[in-house]
Design an enzyme around this catalytic site. Sequence first.
Site, short mmCIF file in Angstrom:
data_model
loop_
_atom_site.label_atom_id
_atom_site.label_comp_id
_atom_site.label_asym_id
_atom_site.label_seq_id
_atom_site.Cartn_x
_atom_site.Cartn_y
_atom_site.Cartn_z
N LYS A 1 -18.10 -17.47 2.68
CA LYS A 1 -19.64 -17.42 2.81
C LYS A 1 -20.40 -16.64 1.90
O LYS A 1 -19.72 -15.76 1.31
CB LYS A 1 -19.55 -16.75 4.30
N ARG B 1 0.88 -1.13 0.05
CA ARG B 1 -0.02 0.01 -0.16
C ARG B 1 0.66 1.09 0.10
O ARG B 1 0.52 2.29 -0.61
CB ARG B 1 -0.98 -0.03 1.22
N GLY C 1 -8.56 -8.77 0.16
CA GLY C 1 -7.10 -9.15 0.96
C GLY C 1 -6.82 -10.52 0.47
O GLY C 1 -5.56 -10.91 0.20
N GLY D 1 -12.57 -4.21 1.18
CA GLY D 1 -14.25 -3.79 1.32
C GLY D 1 -14.40 -2.78 0.10
O GLY D 1 -15.65 -2.88 -0.37
C1 3PG Z 1 -8.89 -1.53 4.76
O1 3PG Z 1 -7.81 -1.97 5.29
O2 3PG Z 1 -9.45 -2.32 4.31
C2 3PG Z 1 -9.07 0.03 4.54
O3 3PG Z 1 -7.91 0.82 5.14
C3 3PG Z 1 -10.30 0.34 5.50
O4 3PG Z 1 -10.01 0.05 6.78
P1 3PG Z 1 -11.37 -0.29 7.45
O5 3PG Z 1 -11.82 -1.43 7.16
O6 3PG Z 1 -10.75 -0.12 8.93
O7 3PG Z 1 -12.17 0.96 7.35
MG MG Z 2 -11.18 -3.71 5.85
#
Ligand code: 3PG
Ligand code: MG
Length: 399
Positions: A199, A38, A356, A379
Amino acid sequence: MPAFKTLDDLTDIAGKRVLVRVDLNVPVTDGKVSDTTRIERVAPTIKELSDKGAKVILLAHFGRPKGEPVADQSLSLIAPAVEEVLDQRVAFASDCIGAPAADAIAKMENGDILLLENTRFHKGEEKNDAGFTAELAKNGDIYVNDAFSAAHRAHASTEGLAHHLPAYAGRTMQAELEALEKGLGQPQRPVVAIVGGAKVSTKIDLLSNLVTKVDALVIGGGMANTFIAAQGIDVGKSLCEHDLADTARAIMETAKTAGCAIVLPVDGVVAREFKANAANETVDINAIPADAMMLDVGPKSVELINGWIEKAATLVWNGPLGAFEIAPFDKATVSAAEHAAAQTRAGKLVSVAGGGDTVSALNHAEVADDFSYVSTAGGAFLEWMEGKELPGVAVLTKG
Ligand code: 3PG
Ligand code: MG
């Protein structure tokens, strides 16, 4: 793609204070950053601004400290890694607002880089509080958001600031959006999506949206079991959300109406325990023993999936096909990843992957560099694929 301003629109910024939202939410093991991806992704934006003589002030969150300072979630732990990646000195201020920030900024020369402490040490960050946002805004003349992976959050530093200062997308934000647009916006058809992971419940919106957009949806991983069981097939002790059988059938109905092929495993690798090198056998999908669980899709399924990858002009991938973190249940994921990589290298496929686990799986298969684009977002990548508006992106396009 809706237009937003980029760094190309930023000229004459020497001496200007540029607040740059970056995602420094990186994995740390034993106090050291264990994956700098990142940081590497935001480096071009930081360097470009610094080279143009701006005072580059970095805003970021780290962890989920719930609005209070927490020592092991201080960005001071990340600062050395940022310095190393940039190969340039990075100063640090112990608060993102107030005197510590103002004093550190007052000392900056043109081209300097300053990292401010974790924005989530203040409750106003996640609340997108107007007062807190105004405090942040005092420190800058211009706002650049380069944190696509945090753009699904409507927080002060990811959304609020764009209402206070002239706002621009950084190079990584721009690259992520262009790549995703290429993958799913106006893609070359046929488009094939591979969705895996444990899931169905966490990805219902994703699956429902994808079947209306893609030509084929390959379902793997634990979530495939829910779809298989929904058709009356006994999945033994496999991970399965039986209560979602109706949802699974509804998604398949929607797919049929939309002309999207659903590709489910036809065989599986089953074991009696979830551990590396557990005794295992390959069985037909109709013949899963009552006391066994499916930990990977089988070789016939891989052949089927690879066939779809060959037919595809565009591939979008989120989620592994099996329990790739324990051998030998990584086989299907690795094989499909290698096949997609080869097709991409041959110029026959645009391949976009994100999330991820997916990034770990592609790294494990050693093919991440061969994909057309790998998003570092989890996300945010999913929500983009679900067709949801990302607040951090919307504010850049709408102003
Ligand atoms: C992540 O690591 O997915 C982003 O930096 C967002 O982090 P968060 O899910 O804690 O908002
Ligand atoms: Mg996250």
